[in-house]
Design a protein around this motif. Structure first.
Motif, PDB file in Angstrom:
ATOM      1  N   HIS A  25       0.682  -1.132   0.052  1.00 12.93           N
ATOM      2  CA  HIS A  25       0.219   0.000   0.030  1.00 12.93           C
ATOM      3  C   HIS A  25       1.074   1.314   0.137  1.00 12.93           C
ATOM      4  O   HIS A  25       0.319   2.165   0.665  1.00 12.93           O
ATOM      5  N   HIS A  74      -2.275  -0.547   8.279  1.00 10.43           N
ATOM      6  CA  HIS A  74      -2.490   1.035   8.843  1.00 10.43           C
ATOM      7  C   HIS A  74      -3.748   1.366   9.520  1.00 10.43           C
ATOM      8  O   HIS A  74      -4.101   2.142   9.833  1.00 10.43           O
ATOM      9  N   HIS A 207      11.183  -3.183   5.205  1.00 11.45           N
ATOM     10  CA  HIS A 207      10.370  -2.194   5.427  1.00 11.45           C
ATOM     11  C   HIS A 207      10.973  -1.122   6.050  1.00 11.45           C
ATOM     12  O   HIS A 207      10.470  -0.052   6.751  1.00 11.45           O
ATOM     13  N   GLU A 263       7.334  -5.454   7.212  1.00 11.04           N
ATOM     14  CA  GLU A 263       6.056  -5.035   7.488  1.00 11.04           C
ATOM     15  C   GLU A 263       5.120  -6.292   7.552  1.00 11.04           C
ATOM     16  O   GLU A 263       3.790  -6.161   7.941  1.00 11.04           O
TER      17      GLU A 263
HETATM   18 FE   LIG Z   1       3.075   0.831   5.688  1.00 14.45          FE
END
Ligand SMILES: [Fe+2]
Lengths: 327, 506
Positions: A25, A74, A207, A263
């Protein structure tokens, strides 16, 4: 008001997961595309990843499906797994980290019945689950970015699932078990409600971010993997996906999370693999690229035995359609 | 009315929405709401008595990765729902932000080498912590505000520099600010639901640390809590490594010169919620805690650890004061250091009758050390002073002028003025340590030009030390670390020691 699964009874046909995607994303990808919903304008950028998403969109055109289930890093929750539980959300999503790139006007509908079924199946499995019933709620930008990139028409209802912090509250191993259980509950709920569902796991791979941004955010001369280590890890886990070795991927996931600051710690990929029954068949990697140094792969799993009567796109031999992004 | 360009009040407040949205759902949440109301009363008092005109927040719930962000939308409006506690209800807000201050804050941060930007986009998701704090502390928008993000990668150095930037902008604008750290003490939430009335700290070790921290805060020792942050983060569930406390202490004084009031403490969904106000005080408590991991420097500001009071307005480099945290050993190894603030008036301190704590001695009245050493160190009955030059405390100016310019070209200078300034600095350090010039036992003098300077140096030395009778050695050296011509290395008897007995071994 949608009927609850109990009220609607057993569907005529058991539902199925028609496809699952690793669908990261980074808001940069929406920014780069200049869709009408997003306020900022760009000169492009991150094309390889965006071409990968083009493949996803084409695949979805060829599949019959009626809902998109997305797990997003998120929407972070500590007390259980939360699911969007209001039929429609319409608002403005501003990325709190990259507000310069992502101010997106969304209008989406929710498959509340499936959300309730997942919550119920999860609770039956001993997980804490909660429906989010507040109509003022703002849908997180991870959900919106992944859904937009996979299906910009917004013509299917979605189910949004929060990222429980089990990995952070306990350990990577506990988090993994929790997410696998949630994945299995998701699958059971899809089957029970007769849905033909597409699943999106909305996380990046490696990440660690850069902590500065070029003056022109889409300046691709600034884009490359954060470190060789992160790149090597990403290639390793992608190779496991391509070879259908997801059991091994899960075994190595705690190390991947720690050593590549992945992530995946937010659980989306593990949830997807749990829902897909830990695939032993090859995945198709549509793209790999970095976004402010993080590693992102667009990956597709097509379960080999889709429900009868569906035009099954042949399960391709492992292939990488595009790899790039590193300048 | 407080002086302009100062922080008149500091607050630590929790950011979970329960005291705002559901105070009466639980006696625990009610207790925190009552404490919040006390803190709001304290804010009103600061407005009326101190002329407070600005609220500056730092919220651990607003995460950023590209540097820090400062909120600059003059009137953000939204109906906010917390991602976790959406069932408690919605928070409609119309806030009042000080866009000019926010811009000055972000500019000051950039000037100090940080990555920092303002955000002012309509609909920007202002975090729950900021919304809760401003709704309860500033319900009528009486004060303009701004709020700062918490960078997930930032450690102490960067967070301290950020706070100094906030202070630069306060000084520049002549503001009287209230600084608010929106943070839990311990941050571990319940992972399974609990009945609101049964809310409790989710971890006993968190509870234990919270109590310790509250005891320290109630004594106004904010910097001690900042120094303990890393230890707490290892041992309990600190909220974002307690970055908000680093920020608050660096913004307020970094020196425990505060009066602390704990308005309330208790569980909020398993976290440790505390409301603490910290007001500037005339006296400091000394420093009792320090960071065992050592201090970090952010490369953007080589003077990150200087006391903010000595920094020139606008964040210009220079005007340095004592560095903190350097030259210190662990508490189990040596007694704690003494940091002596500059006296308000230029009077010699009274000689203490009781024992002076041994160990390192730092003082704001002498020039800042140029390395990791204290001004003096007491061992037994003796005080060993580090080499002392003529630089002036606070400004680093050299009486009599430097011996060379920035390019290394020689300049004309006055050795008499430099020697007098050296001896004056020795006097200040000795007095800060409770001793005095007449107790000096041994002097080693370093001159960079024996032929040129010996006579002038020797004349001034004689004026002061002829009656003292200290032993002396004078050496010529090729250079000293700063552009000075003379430096003195002194050993003296401590102030509480009978010099006669010391001499005779009695
Ligand atoms: Fe993210």
């Amino acid at each position: 008001m949608s009927p609850t699964p109990a009220q609607s009874g057993q569907p005529a046909q058991p539902g199925t997961i028609v496809a699952g995607f690793l669908a990261p994303h980074p808001p940069h990808l929406v920014y780069a595309e200049n869709p009408p919903q997003n306020e900022p304008r760009s000169e492009g950028g991150w094309e390889v990843l965006r071409w990968g998403y083009e493949q996803v969109r084409q695949r979805l055109e060829s599949l019959a499906f009626d809902t998109i289930v997305v797990h997003s890093p998120h929407w972070k929750t500590v007390t259980g797994h939360h699911l969007l539980g209001v039929p429609r959300f319409r608002s403005l999503s501003v990325d709190p980290i990259f507000p310069n790139l992502f101010r997106y006007h969304y209008d989406l509908s929710v498959d509340v019945e499936l959300a309730e079924a997942i919550a119920a199946e999860g609770a039956d499995a001993g997980l804490v689950t909660e429906l989010m019933r507040n109509p003022d709620f703002r849908v997180d930008y991870g959900t919106i970015v992944s859904c937009h990139l996979a299906r910009p028409q917004w013509d299917r209802p979605i189910v949004g699932i929060s990222s429980n912090r089990a990995y952070f509250s306990f350990s990577n191993e506990v988090g993994e078990q929790e997410m696998l259980a949630l994945g299995r509950a998701t699958r059971r709920a899809i089957e029970r409600t007769g849905r033909r569902a597409v699943l999106l796991a909305s996380n990046s791979l490696s990440h660690r971010h850069f902590t500065s941004e070029p003056a022109v955010p889409e300046d691709m001369t600034a884009e490359h993997p954060y470190s060789h280590n992160q790149y090597r890890w990403d290639m390793h886990v992608i190779e496991l996906m391509r070879k259908g070795r997801c059991r091994q991927l899960l075994d190595e996931m705690p190390d991947f999370i720690e050593q590549a600051t992945s992530e995946c710690k937010d659980g989306s990929l593990t949830w997807l693999l749990g829902a897909l029954g830990v695939p032993d068949y090859p995945a198709t990697v549509h793209a790999y690229g970095t976004v402010i140094g993080t590693g992102n792969a667009v990956v597709e799993w097509l379960p080999p035995d889709p429900a009868p009567g569906v035009a099954a796109p042949g399960v391709a031999a492992p292939s990488v359609n595009a790899v790039g992004g590193a300048a | 009315m407080s002086a302009p360009g100062s922080v008149v009040l500091g607050l630590i407040v929790p950011g979970l929405p329960h005291p705002l949205l559901a105070p009466d759902a639980s006696p625990h949440w009610r207790r925190i709401r009552d404490a919040y109301d006390q803190a709001a009363a304290r804010v009103r008092q600061a407005v009326e008595q101190d002329g407070a005109d600005l609220l500056v927040l730092y919220s651990t719930q607003w995460m950023s990765v590209i540097g820090h962000q400062v909120q600059a939308d003059p009137q953000p409006v939204w109906t906010h729902v917390d991602p976790e506690f959406h069932a408690l209800g919605s928070m409609s807000y119309k806030l009042r932000m000080d866009a000019d201050y926010a811009a000055a804050y972000a500019a000051a941060a950039r000037a100090r080498g940080l990555s920092c930007r303002t955000v002012a986009w309509p609909g920007f998701p202002i975090d729950t912590g900021t919304v809760v704090a401003l709704s309860l502390l500033n319900p009528d928008n009486r004060l303009p505000a701004t709020t700062t993000s918490c960078n997930m990668y930032a450690d102490r150095g960067e967070t301290v520099v950020l706070a100094k930037a906030a202070r630069d902008a306060i000084v520049q604008g002549g503001r009287r600010a209230i600084a608010v750290a929106v943070t839990s003490l311990s941050a571990r939430m319940h992972t399974r639901p609990v009945a609101p009335a049964d809310d409790h700290l989710s971890s006993p070790k968190d509870e234990e640390w919270n109590q310790k921290l509250l005891e320290i805060l109630s004594e106004g020792r904010l910097e001690d809590v900042a120094q303990l942050a890393r230890t707490v983060a290892h041992q309990a569930h600190a909220d974002q490594k307690m970055k908000a406390i680093w920020w608050l202490s660096a913004l307020m004084d970094q020196g425990n010169r505060l009066r602390g009031t704990v308005h309330g403490y208790g569980p909020l969904w398993g976290t440790g919620a505390a409301l603490v106000s910290l007001a500037p005080a005339a006296t400091e408590h000394g420093q009792h805690e320090f960071d065992e991991d050592g201090v970090e420097r952010f490369l953007g500001d080589a003077e990150v650890l200087q006391a903010p009071t000595a920094r020139a307005p606008g964040g210009a480099p220079g005007a340095p004061a004592m560095e903190r945290g350097l030259g210190r050993a662990g508490p189990s190894e040596v007694p704690p250091s003494v940091h002596v603030p500059a006296p308000a008036r230029a009077t010699a301190p009274a000689r203490p009758s009781s024992a002076i704590p041994t160990g390192a001695i730092h003082t704001d009245t002498a020039p800042r050390p140029v390395g990791a050493y204290p001004h003096a160190r007491r061992v037994g009955d003796l005080l060993y002073l580090s080499g002392v030059g003529p630089r002036q405390p606070g400004t680093d100016a050299i009486p009599g002028g430097p011996i060379r310019d920035a390019q290394g070209n020689p300049l004309s200078y006055d050795i008499v003025a430099q020697t007098r300034a050296c001896i004056e600095n020795v006097r200040r350090i000795l007095e800060a340590a409770g001793s005095s010039l007449d107790r000096v036992l041994d002097v080693t003098a370093f001159l960079v030009d024996m032929d040129r300077d010996f006579a002038g140096y020797n004349q001034v030395y004689g004026e002061v030390f002829a009656s003292v009778g200290a032993t002396r050695t004078t050496l010529a050296v090729r250079a000293l670390p700063t552009p000075i011509a003379v430096e003195l290395k002194v050993i003296a008897a401590a102030g509480d020691v009978d010099v006669q007995k010391l001499a005779t071994g009695g």
